[in-house]
Enzyme design. Structure first.
Site, PDB file in Angstrom:
ATOM      1  CE  LYS A 105      -6.271  -8.532  -2.491  1.00 26.88           C
ATOM      2  NZ  LYS A 105      -6.704  -8.336  -1.101  1.00 26.88           N
ATOM      3  CE  LYS A 120      -4.430  -1.583   1.687  1.00 21.58           C
ATOM      4  NZ  LYS A 120      -5.521  -1.417   2.647  1.00 21.58           N
ATOM      5  CE  LYS A 173     -12.648  -3.921  -0.002  1.00 17.58           C
ATOM      6  NZ  LYS A 173     -13.550  -4.626   0.884  1.00 17.58           N
TER       7      LYS A 173
END
Ligand code: AMP
Ligand code: TRP
Length: 344
Positions: free
Chosen positions: A205, A121, A208
């Site tokens: 992966k 992130k 969202k």
């Protein structure tokens, strides 16, 4: 303490999902569907919309409220029954944030820097400029689980490292305070769909937060959109192999086979028995039909529940009250063990 030492704890399942955007097919197969199955096995199940985790990165406040209600609706239509499971949003039970502080003082900073989710992130960005909450995220997650003395945590593959950290934190607490207060929770990473991959890149992966909407199936996608996304999913040109081994080096093909198996409640071997030797021109439409038949009722029911947000809020409030009744006494004991004076 080994998992066997958990024998003195009531078997209890806890899991959480961030209400930080559109829920995907990955969330459904890797998490929601399995949450309902655990509940139906008759184990005590506690499911949480982790809104405090969501705000570790910026969330537009009105959108966060809507997404939290939408995620609650997704749980319910996936079969999580608020009369059987406890379903609530994290911020309504203050014990999570309090326990997280206690665990912040047990966990080590180095443990947090090692988390691959934190590294991902902050990749390419200035890590020093991310929120302090993003770094401490796993210790709040440990608090979620340990505040209920949960023994089992169903999650997707991507959460394995966070679960290992939770176990380390629980063990360090037990060691530092000379107690067997916390169970060492077991991750449950099971089934054909513990890692649903992007439809555009079989090595990533399905997420969202992927900038490409075509990379994922959202639970709110229409039948047409679902069919189109599967049709356009990236694959190699070969037909499906005759055996599961033949999927080994074919990430995209393997992903679609796994999705089919998980949706059909079968296994990749069953899917290969049916479609082995057939091309994607046959397999993709079959997959799209199956996905639409399973997902369309979900999006339809979600829309129906979302028409009555007050009812969703009522369910979450009731869940929070039941959650508090379990969490508060455990928090009190942890505070006591750590040396806080408790006036009664
Ligand atoms: P998140 O959306 O990151 O809050 O994840 C909620 C739950 O869904 C966790 O148990 C994740 O492991 C699971 N999950 C998220 N994405 C996927 C995926 N692509 N495949 C399987 N499980 C997933
Ligand atoms: N970190 C998890 C995720 O992103 C969500 C989560 C928060 C969670 N607290 C939890 C999952 C406790 C299981 C148990 O998917």
């Amino acid at each position: 303490m080994t998992d066997q030492a958990n024998a003195k704890f009531t078997p209890r399942v806890f899991s959480g999902i961030q209400p930080s955007g559109n829920l995907t097919l990955g969330n459904y197969l890797g998490a929601l569907k399995r949450f309902a199955q655990k509940q139906d096995e008759g184990i005590e199940t506690i499911y949480c919309l982790v809104d405090l985790h969501a705000i570790t990165v910026w969330q537009e406040p009105e959108a966060l409220k809507r997404q939290t209600r939408e995620a609650a609706a997704a749980f319910i239509v996936s079969g999580v029954d608020p009369a059987k499971s406890i379903l609530f949003n994290q911020s309504q039970v203050s014990a999570h944030a309090e326990m997280a502080w206690l665990l912040n003082c047990v966990a080590r900073i180095g443990w947090m820097y090692r988390m691959t989710q934190f590294k991902d992130k902050t990749q390419g960005k200035n890590a020093e400029n991310s929120s302090l909450g993003l770094l401490a995220y796993p210790s709040l997650m440990a608090a979620d689980i340990l505040t209920y003395h949960a023994t089992m945590v169903p999650v997707g593959e991507d959460q394995k490292q966070h679960l290992e950290l939770t176990r380390d934190i629980a063990a360090k607490f037990n060691h530092d305070y000379g107690t067997e207060f916390f169970p060492i929770p077991t991750p449950l990473i099971e089934g054909a769909a513990t890692r649903v991959m992007s439809l555009k890149d079989g090595t990533k992966k399905m997420s969202k937060s992927d900038p490409s909407d075509a990379s994922r199936i959202n639970l709110t996608d229409s039948a047409d959109t679902i069919a189109k996304k599967f049709r356009k999913a990236v694959t190699d040109p070969e037909p499906l192999p005759e055996s599961v081994d033949g999927l080994e080096a074919r990430a995209e093909a393997r992903n679609l086979v796994n999705i089919y198996a998980a949706l059909a409640d079968s296994t990749p071997a069953d899917v290969i028995a049916e479609f082995g030797g057939k091309g994607f021109g046959v397999f993709k439409p079959a997959l799209a039909d199956l996905a639409v038949s399973k997902l369309e009722p979900i999006s339809r029911e979600m829309a129906r529940l979302m028409a009555d947000p007050a009812e969703i809020d009522r369910i979450l409030g009731e869940g929070a009250a039941r959650a508090r009744a379990i969490a508060q006494p455990i928090l009190e004991q942890a505070l006591d063990l750590m040396g806080m004076v408790r006036s009664r």
